[in-house]
Each structure stands twice: as C-alpha cells, then as structure tokens.
Design a protein around this motif. Sequence first.
Motif, mmCIF file in Angstrom:
data_model
loop_
_atom_site.group_PDB
_atom_site.id
_atom_site.type_symbol
_atom_site.label_atom_id
_atom_site.label_comp_id
_atom_site.label_asym_id
_atom_site.label_seq_id
_atom_site.Cartn_x
_atom_site.Cartn_y
_atom_site.Cartn_z
ATOM 1 N N GLU A 293 0.772 -1.104 0.080
ATOM 2 C CA GLU A 293 0.002 -0.001 0.046
ATOM 3 C C GLU A 293 0.848 1.129 -0.042
ATOM 4 O O GLU A 293 0.523 2.288 -0.652
ATOM 5 N N ALA A 294 2.023 1.246 0.760
ATOM 6 C CA ALA A 294 2.979 2.487 0.459
ATOM 7 C C ALA A 294 3.529 2.710 -0.876
ATOM 8 O O ALA A 294 3.510 3.758 -1.301
ATOM 9 N N VAL A 295 3.553 1.329 -1.585
ATOM 10 C CA VAL A 295 4.262 1.489 -2.975
ATOM 11 C C VAL A 295 3.031 1.954 -3.765
ATOM 12 O O VAL A 295 2.957 2.777 -4.826
ATOM 13 N N ASN A 296 1.763 1.524 -3.758
ATOM 14 C CA ASN A 296 0.456 1.695 -4.474
ATOM 15 C C ASN A 296 0.520 3.449 -4.189
ATOM 16 O O ASN A 296 0.226 4.174 -5.187
ATOM 17 N N ALA A 297 0.684 3.637 -2.970
ATOM 18 C CA ALA A 297 0.311 5.228 -2.632
ATOM 19 C C ALA A 297 1.255 6.016 -3.499
ATOM 20 O O ALA A 297 1.104 7.231 -4.034
ATOM 21 N N ARG A 298 2.848 5.717 -3.386
ATOM 22 C CA ARG A 298 3.764 6.613 -4.146
ATOM 23 C C ARG A 298 3.532 6.633 -5.519
ATOM 24 O O ARG A 298 3.715 7.796 -6.027
ATOM 25 N N ALA A 299 3.292 5.241 -6.024
ATOM 26 C CA ALA A 299 2.718 5.411 -7.470
ATOM 27 C C ALA A 299 1.803 6.371 -7.743
ATOM 28 O O ALA A 299 1.850 7.042 -8.817
ATOM 29 N N SER A 300 0.654 6.211 -7.060
ATOM 30 C CA SER A 300 -0.554 6.916 -7.483
ATOM 31 C C SER A 300 -0.380 8.561 -7.246
ATOM 32 O O SER A 300 -0.840 9.356 -7.963
ATOM 33 N N ILE A 301 0.389 8.715 -6.133
ATOM 34 C CA ILE A 301 0.765 10.282 -5.915
ATOM 35 C C ILE A 301 1.291 10.871 -7.011
ATOM 36 O O ILE A 301 0.931 12.099 -7.644
ATOM 37 N N ARG A 302 2.336 10.123 -7.589
ATOM 38 C CA ARG A 302 3.047 10.511 -8.814
ATOM 39 C C ARG A 302 2.233 10.783 -9.978
ATOM 40 O O ARG A 302 1.992 11.561 -10.906
ATOM 41 N N VAL A 303 1.423 9.914 -10.118
ATOM 42 C CA VAL A 303 0.222 9.882 -11.401
ATOM 43 C C VAL A 303 -0.642 11.082 -11.086
ATOM 44 O O VAL A 303 -0.790 11.880 -12.031
ATOM 45 N N PHE A 304 -1.192 11.324 -10.097
ATOM 46 C CA PHE A 304 -1.882 12.591 -9.668
ATOM 47 C C PHE A 304 -0.822 13.974 -10.193
ATOM 48 O O PHE A 304 -1.615 14.847 -10.499
ATOM 49 N N GLU A 305 -0.053 13.832 -9.747
ATOM 50 C CA GLU A 305 0.952 14.872 -9.784
ATOM 51 C C GLU A 305 1.195 15.133 -11.648
ATOM 52 O O GLU A 305 0.900 16.246 -12.161
ATOM 53 N N GLU A 306 1.634 14.062 -12.085
ATOM 54 C CA GLU A 306 1.873 14.283 -13.571
ATOM 55 C C GLU A 306 0.710 14.176 -14.495
ATOM 56 O O GLU A 306 0.646 15.016 -15.449
ATOM 57 N N LEU A 307 -0.312 13.562 -14.139
ATOM 58 C CA LEU A 307 -1.432 13.510 -15.139
ATOM 59 C C LEU A 307 -2.653 14.764 -14.935
ATOM 60 O O LEU A 307 -2.896 15.351 -15.891
ATOM 61 N N PHE A 308 -2.762 14.983 -13.698
ATOM 62 C CA PHE A 308 -3.746 15.977 -13.322
ATOM 63 C C PHE A 308 -3.436 17.158 -12.732
ATOM 64 O O PHE A 308 -3.923 18.025 -12.338
ATOM 65 N N GLY A 309 -1.732 17.410 -12.362
ATOM 66 C CA GLY A 309 -1.242 18.536 -11.880
ATOM 67 C C GLY A 309 -1.961 18.675 -10.343
ATOM 68 O O GLY A 309 -1.812 19.964 -9.828
ATOM 69 N N VAL A 310 -2.280 17.736 -9.480
ATOM 70 C CA VAL A 310 -2.592 17.845 -8.309
ATOM 71 C C VAL A 310 -1.648 17.432 -7.328
ATOM 72 O O VAL A 310 -0.983 16.193 -7.431
ATOM 73 N N ARG A 311 -1.225 18.307 -6.831
ATOM 74 C CA ARG A 311 -0.141 18.082 -5.554
ATOM 75 C C ARG A 311 -0.606 18.034 -4.253
ATOM 76 O O ARG A 311 -1.870 18.465 -4.015
ATOM 77 N N GLY A 312 -0.026 17.381 -3.239
ATOM 78 C CA GLY A 312 -0.561 17.331 -1.676
ATOM 79 C C GLY A 312 -1.485 16.219 -1.513
ATOM 80 O O GLY A 312 -2.154 15.997 -0.285
ATOM 81 N N VAL A 313 -1.498 15.189 -2.680
ATOM 82 C CA VAL A 313 -2.322 13.863 -2.535
ATOM 83 C C VAL A 313 -1.446 13.143 -1.177
ATOM 84 O O VAL A 313 -0.370 13.033 -1.336
ATOM 85 N N ARG A 314 -2.170 12.536 -0.338
ATOM 86 C CA ARG A 314 -1.448 11.760 0.624
ATOM 87 C C ARG A 314 -2.282 10.216 0.433
ATOM 88 O O ARG A 314 -3.139 10.008 0.016
ATOM 89 N N ARG A 315 -1.343 9.406 1.220
ATOM 90 C CA ARG A 315 -1.767 7.781 1.069
ATOM 91 C C ARG A 315 -3.281 7.751 1.766
ATOM 92 O O ARG A 315 -3.936 7.058 1.124
ATOM 93 N N GLU A 316 -3.460 8.482 2.857
ATOM 94 C CA GLU A 316 -4.871 8.527 3.356
ATOM 95 C C GLU A 316 -6.113 8.731 2.524
ATOM 96 O O GLU A 316 -7.120 8.211 2.534
ATOM 97 N N ASP A 317 -5.613 9.422 1.448
ATOM 98 C CA ASP A 317 -6.752 9.824 0.267
ATOM 99 C C ASP A 317 -7.355 8.546 -0.538
ATOM 100 O O ASP A 317 -8.449 8.711 -0.764
#
Length: 227
Positions: A19-43
């Motif tokens: 889940e830590a790896v899933n979150a890291r990969a997904s946070i990067r996706v939100f930044e790169e694809l959607f320009g959303v920063r500040g996404v956290r694992r809890e989200d």
Amino acid sequence: MDELYGLIFDVDGVIADTEAVNARASIRVFEELFGVRGVRREDFEAGLGRGAEEYVKAAARVHGLQLTPEQVEEATRLRQEYFLKILNEEPLPAFAGVLELMESALEDGRFRLAIATSGTMEKSRAVLEATGVPYQKMVYVTGSEVRSKKPHPELFLVAAGRLHIDPAHCIVIEDAPNGIQAAKAAGTKCIAVTNSTGAENLQEADLVCDSLEQISLATLRELVEMK
C-alpha cells in the motif's frame, strides 16, 4: 479423514507493505497527469481492496476531481507502470509471519491455500515473486477473473470453489474494510491485520491482529470451528 480448511490470502497490504508503494505510484500519477499536488496515502483509503480504478477514484473524490473513464484508464495504467518500476528497483520484504504461516499450512495436510487479489496478474505476481511467496503451490485468483470487485464476495467465492472447500471452512486474511465485507458476505471467517488501517476500522472481522506472527494453525482451526 481430517477436516480440510481453506486459507485465502489477499495480496496488497497483507503479503507486504504494497500500500505504501501503491500510494507512492498513485501520488506521482496525480501530479503528472492531473497537476494535483498534496495527495496523501490516506486519500486512497476508501478504495483499498476494490481494484485499481476504485483506488484512483477514491483520491479523485477527495480532491474534487471529476475524471472521465479515459482518464481513469490512463491513470490506472500509469499507476501500475510506476508500481512495477519501484518493485524492480527496491526490495520488498514480506510482512513478519506471512511466509512462516504459509509454509506451516502447506506442510499440514489439513490446509489448502489460495491467493485472491483484486489486482492484476502482472502486478500481484510481481509482489509474490519479490517477497518469495510459494504461490505456485496455491490456487491463484486475480481481479481480472471476476466481474464484481470487493465488497462483493465473488473473488473469495471463486477461490473457495477452486480449493474445493466450503466457504464456511475457509479463512480469509485481509487488511481493509472492503475485503472484510467481501469475506463475510462469502460466508468465510476473516482475520484482519492492522497493516493498512487501524483496528477500529476492522471490527467486522472475526479476529483482528497486528501481525500474522500472532496466528497459528490452531488459531485458524479454532476460528472455523467456532459457532
């Protein structure tokens, strides 16, 4: 003949800290694809155990994003790509007690084992191989083989069916509320491990533990036989 028991393992958050790896990969996706920063694992928590699309949608809702089906598809594709890249570059140890419980159960003639995950074959197999899980000796069911995701019970019903064991004689090991609901709806017993969320969110399970080091084969048998 001795009673047979089924032992069914989820993958993400149960085998290792994916889940830590899933979150890291997904946070990067939100930044790169959607320009959303500040996404956290809890989200992503509302999407735990429900497959990649629901995982992505969970954080999108938290951040007020309305994603098209095409955006969700691209996000899940890129998420898996980044996930596999991290696994290729960094070690991923199994959680304490996981491999030991599996080996004990495999050596005991009264248990049959299964892997049942909402994830894809490619993603889950990468985790199983990285952690040294002897999945070749187990039934193996992935999210691509079922129509309905957790909390629907289909995944665990398919696993029990392939084990040829009544769901009432199976124990599912989970880490998320959606998985617990699916296990209970399938008619199995459920042990929840507090790897991904707190014990207060896992109370629907038959037993909650902090580590599979605390679980013995005797515990498993007693849980099934408990009325």
